[in-house]
Design a protein around this motif. Structure first.
Motif, PDB file in Angstrom:
ATOM      1  N   PRO A   2       0.803  -1.226   0.000  1.00  0.00           N
ATOM      2  CA  PRO A   2       0.000   0.000   0.000  1.00  0.00           C
ATOM      3  C   PRO A   2       0.837   1.278   0.000  1.00  0.00           C
ATOM      4  N   VAL A   3       1.969   1.266   0.699  1.00  0.00           N
ATOM      5  CA  VAL A   3       2.829   2.454   0.712  1.00  0.00           C
ATOM      6  C   VAL A   3       3.359   2.737  -0.691  1.00  0.00           C
ATOM      7  N   LEU A   4       3.700   1.693  -1.423  1.00  0.00           N
ATOM      8  CA  LEU A   4       4.222   1.854  -2.780  1.00  0.00           C
ATOM      9  C   LEU A   4       3.130   2.315  -3.747  1.00  0.00           C
ATOM     10  N   ILE A   5       2.005   1.601  -3.764  1.00  0.00           N
ATOM     11  CA  ILE A   5       0.952   1.881  -4.737  1.00  0.00           C
ATOM     12  C   ILE A   5       0.346   3.268  -4.532  1.00  0.00           C
ATOM     13  N   TRP A   6      -0.035   3.589  -3.285  1.00  0.00           N
ATOM     14  CA  TRP A   6      -0.641   4.887  -3.030  1.00  0.00           C
ATOM     15  C   TRP A   6       0.370   6.023  -3.155  1.00  0.00           C
ATOM     16  N   GLY A   7       1.631   5.737  -2.896  1.00  0.00           N
ATOM     17  CA  GLY A   7       2.651   6.760  -3.112  1.00  0.00           C
ATOM     18  C   GLY A   7       2.716   7.183  -4.566  1.00  0.00           C
ATOM     19  N   PHE A   8       2.670   6.211  -5.471  1.00  0.00           N
ATOM     20  CA  PHE A   8       2.677   6.519  -6.902  1.00  0.00           C
ATOM     21  C   PHE A   8       1.424   7.286  -7.308  1.00  0.00           C
ATOM     22  N   ILE A   9       0.260   6.827  -6.862  1.00  0.00           N
ATOM     23  CA  ILE A   9      -0.998   7.458  -7.263  1.00  0.00           C
ATOM     24  C   ILE A   9      -1.043   8.923  -6.820  1.00  0.00           C
ATOM     25  N   LEU A  10      -0.738   9.164  -5.558  1.00  0.00           N
ATOM     26  CA  LEU A  10      -0.869  10.521  -5.024  1.00  0.00           C
ATOM     27  C   LEU A  10       0.206  11.466  -5.559  1.00  0.00           C
ATOM     28  N   SER A  11       1.451  10.966  -5.724  1.00  0.00           N
ATOM     29  CA  SER A  11       2.481  11.830  -6.311  1.00  0.00           C
ATOM     30  C   SER A  11       2.156  12.134  -7.769  1.00  0.00           C
ATOM     31  N   GLY A  12       1.537  11.157  -8.458  1.00  0.00           N
ATOM     32  CA  GLY A  12       1.119  11.380  -9.845  1.00  0.00           C
ATOM     33  C   GLY A  12       0.060  12.458  -9.957  1.00  0.00           C
ATOM     34  N   ILE A  13      -0.825  12.547  -8.950  1.00  0.00           N
ATOM     35  CA  ILE A  13      -1.848  13.598  -8.948  1.00  0.00           C
ATOM     36  C   ILE A  13      -1.198  14.979  -8.878  1.00  0.00           C
ATOM     37  N   GLY A  14      -0.152  15.104  -8.066  1.00  0.00           N
ATOM     38  CA  GLY A  14       0.563  16.373  -7.987  1.00  0.00           C
ATOM     39  C   GLY A  14       1.152  16.781  -9.324  1.00  0.00           C
ATOM     40  N   LEU A  15       1.766  15.823 -10.030  1.00  0.00           N
ATOM     41  CA  LEU A  15       2.336  16.107 -11.350  1.00  0.00           C
ATOM     42  C   LEU A  15       1.243  16.410 -12.370  1.00  0.00           C
ATOM     43  N   LEU A  16       0.102  15.738 -12.240  1.00  0.00           N
ATOM     44  CA  LEU A  16      -1.017  15.967 -13.151  1.00  0.00           C
ATOM     45  C   LEU A  16      -1.533  17.398 -13.032  1.00  0.00           C
ATOM     46  N   PHE A  17      -1.583  17.899 -11.808  1.00  0.00           N
ATOM     47  CA  PHE A  17      -2.001  19.296 -11.611  1.00  0.00           C
ATOM     48  C   PHE A  17      -1.029  20.244 -12.319  1.00  0.00           C
ATOM     49  N   LEU A  18       0.264  19.995 -12.201  1.00  0.00           N
ATOM     50  CA  LEU A  18       1.257  20.847 -12.853  1.00  0.00           C
ATOM     51  C   LEU A  18       1.118  20.806 -14.371  1.00  0.00           C
ATOM     52  N   ALA A  19       0.719  19.627 -14.903  1.00  0.00           N
ATOM     53  CA  ALA A  19       0.520  19.503 -16.343  1.00  0.00           C
ATOM     54  C   ALA A  19      -0.711  20.278 -16.804  1.00  0.00           C
ATOM     55  N   LEU A  20      -1.788  20.228 -16.002  1.00  0.00           N
ATOM     56  CA  LEU A  20      -3.044  20.867 -16.375  1.00  0.00           C
ATOM     57  C   LEU A  20      -3.022  22.375 -16.174  1.00  0.00           C
ATOM     58  N   PHE A  21      -2.313  22.820 -15.135  1.00  0.00           N
ATOM     59  CA  PHE A  21      -2.359  24.241 -14.769  1.00  0.00           C
ATOM     60  C   PHE A  21      -0.958  24.818 -14.573  1.00  0.00           C
ATOM     61  N   PRO A  22      -0.141  24.842 -15.637  1.00  0.00           N
ATOM     62  CA  PRO A  22       1.236  25.349 -15.491  1.00  0.00           C
ATOM     63  C   PRO A  22       1.312  26.839 -15.200  1.00  0.00           C
ATOM     64  N   THR A  23       0.217  27.563 -15.414  1.00  0.00           N
ATOM     65  CA  THR A  23       0.228  29.006 -15.142  1.00  0.00           C
ATOM     66  C   THR A  23      -0.614  29.354 -13.913  1.00  0.00           C
ATOM     67  N   ALA A  24      -0.882  28.359 -13.071  1.00  0.00           N
ATOM     68  CA  ALA A  24      -1.661  28.594 -11.857  1.00  0.00           C
ATOM     69  C   ALA A  24      -0.919  29.557 -10.934  1.00  0.00           C
ATOM     70  N   PRO A  25      -1.626  30.129  -9.944  1.00  0.00           N
ATOM     71  CA  PRO A  25      -0.951  31.015  -8.972  1.00  0.00           C
ATOM     72  C   PRO A  25       0.211  30.303  -8.286  1.00  0.00           C
ATOM     73  N   LEU A  26       1.188  31.104  -7.899  1.00  0.00           N
ATOM     74  CA  LEU A  26       2.421  30.560  -7.328  1.00  0.00           C
ATOM     75  C   LEU A  26       2.155  29.640  -6.137  1.00  0.00           C
ATOM     76  N   GLY A  27       1.197  29.993  -5.286  1.00  0.00           N
ATOM     77  CA  GLY A  27       0.891  29.170  -4.114  1.00  0.00           C
ATOM     78  C   GLY A  27       0.416  27.785  -4.494  1.00  0.00           C
ATOM     79  N   LEU A  28      -0.418  27.681  -5.537  1.00  0.00           N
ATOM     80  CA  LEU A  28      -0.917  26.374  -5.974  1.00  0.00           C
ATOM     81  C   LEU A  28       0.186  25.552  -6.640  1.00  0.00           C
TER      82      LEU A  28
END
Length: 471
Positions: free
Chosen positions: A344-370
């Motif tokens: 579970p530590v491995l699988i959920w680590g990949f899923i949740l870290s991938g969500i962070g990268l997905l946000f950066l892909a979708l919103f590269p011009t988001a506010p600095l805080g986000l």
């Protein structure tokens, strides 16, 4: 003493008599798995963490050094990527070659040779005049670092008590991020100097010298000695390191021909049957963990500048803070890996870290805080896969080929990481920031999928149980 762990150290035919005599046995009698954590274990882990520390330091410092090197040498994207990836290519070669040599000649000798090489090549970097010279030296440093991984991790896995193995092995990887964090702030400080990049690259020799001196007190692995038929020597070392009541129980008497195991046969054993399945799993999940990680470390200031963080002080401070988030993620994962389990530590680590990268892909011009929050989210949850880079390889292979297997998995993971690091500046130029982050998010989610279908659970098992192939 944990009775269940004690029972598993003995063949089934001895369990009854062992349980009857256990109450009469001296309180000090112990095995590697049942011994309490002591000062030697802590010292061994600290000194062994020097390799990961240096790896993190060496890779992170080049990201800041390139800020000065690129304009000074007017380097193009080709040389930029090649120098960024050079140490990773070296780690591939070092792990592949010296992991097997470590299984042959022992952990202790190789434990010091590799550090001597890092010191010499780090000093030589100060005098380079051309990109190709820097590439060659960083390649050689990478080879030495790649050699250290199977050596140091095997020593820790084979010395520490079962109940502490995951946390201490995972702690080695956490030191990678300590090294990277230190490098980020050292690099930031040295940027103010003319040709400060030379001092940055030279600086890795300082911790290497200190680690080399400290490691002189570490003995050979008892597991390795028993595998070579040197039982008395192994017992003497155990008595000195875990107590006079130490026994060799729980250390399997390996094939007496293991000492004559050729390089070809060692690799054949690792690449056949159930072990091939484990090599594939470890190589893929490890690659997916470090492709994005190493790209961010090698080109962190340049990437952050594209996220509306201006180059210079602001980008470099942000780079250092991301390092701290990676370290926090490792610490959190270490605290839960024995409670939740490896899978579970491995699988959920990949899923949740991938969500962070997905946000950066979708919103590269988001506010600095986000943007900062998304980077922190990725960095923290990447801690799960990161700590398991050292836990899984050392648990899933037997002693006689453990360093060979760890070296092979280290090497294969670095192929993908080197390609990813080399391609990062090209991707940023031709695909843009959003396209590059889409690729990074896809890699993280691929790691989650592979882990879901292939990751075993080794929580609570001793080394012999974890490495055993089950029908």
């Amino acid at each position: 003493m944990d009775l269940s762990g004690y029972q598993r150290c003995f063949p089934s035919s001895q369990i009854g008599t062992t349980m009857l005599s256990h109450a009469q046995a001296p309180a000090s009698e112990m095995t590697i798995d049942s011994a309490p954590l002591n000062s030697f274990h802590k010292r061994l882990t600290l000194f062994s963490s020097g390799g990961p520390f240096l790896d993190g330091y060496i890779l992170a410092i080049i990201g800041i050094a390139l800020v000065q090197v690129i304009p000074a040498w007017q380097m193009n994207d080709w040389w930029n990527g090649l120098i960024g990836a050079s140490a990773l290519i070296g780690v591939f070669l070092g792990g592949l070659i010296f992991g097997n040599l470590t299984d042959k000649i022992g952990r202790k000798l190789m434990y010091t040779i590799d550090l001597m090489a890092i010191i010499v090549f780090s000093i030589a970097q100060f005098f380079v005049q051309d990109p190709w010279q820097l590439f060659v030296l960083r390649l050689l440093i990478g080879i030495a670092v790649g050699a250290d991984y199977p050596i140091a991790t095997a020593l820790v896995a084979e010395f520490v008590p079962k109940n502490w193995r995951a946390r201490l092995l995972g702690g080695l990887n956490a030191m990678w991020f300590v090294g990277a964090t230190v490098a980020a702030f050292v690099g930031y400080w040295l940027l103010s100097l003319q040709d400060g990049w030379r001092w940055m690259l030279l600086s890795s020799a300082v911790p290497a010298i200190l680690i080399l001196i400290a490691r002189a007190t570490i003995p050979e692995s008892p597991h390795w000695l028993v595998g070579k038929g040197r039982h008395q020597e192994a017992l003497d070392i155990l008595k000195k390191t875990i107590g006079e009541g130490a026994t060799l129980e729980g250390i399997t008497a390996h094939d007496p021909n293991a000492a004559k195991l050729s390089t070809a046969k060692a690799f054949k054993l690792v690449l056949t049957g159930g072990y091939l399945h484990r090599v594939i799993f470890i190589s893929i999940f490890w690659t997916c963990t470090i492709v994005t990680l190493f790209s961010i470390y090698a080109f962190g200031p340049q990437i952050l500048a594209l996220f509306n963080l201006q180059s210079g002080d602001e980008a470099n401070i942000g780079y250092g803070l991301i390092n701290l988030f990676f370290l926090v993620g490792n610490v959190v994962a270490l605290l839960v890996v024995d409670k939740l389990g490896r899978r579970p530590v491995l699988i959920w680590g990949f899923i949740l870290s991938g969500i962070g990268l997905l946000f950066l892909a979708l919103f590269p011009t988001a506010p600095l805080g986000l943007i900062a929050l998304a980077f922190a989210f990725y960095a923290i949850f990447n801690g799960g896969p990161s700590i398991l880079e050292w836990i899984y390889p050392n648990e899933l292979f037997p002693t006689k080929v453990r360093a060979t297997a760890v070296g092979l998995c280290t090497g294969t993971s670095r192929i993908g990481a080197a390609i990813g690091t080399f391609a990062t500046p090209l991707a940023l130029t031709h695909l843009g920031l959003s396209g590059t982050m889409w690729i990074a998010a896809g890699i993280a989610l691929l790691g989650a999928a592979v882990s879901f279908f292939m990751a075993p659970e080794t929580k609570g098992q001793n080394l012999e149980e974890a490495a055993a192939l089950h029908a």
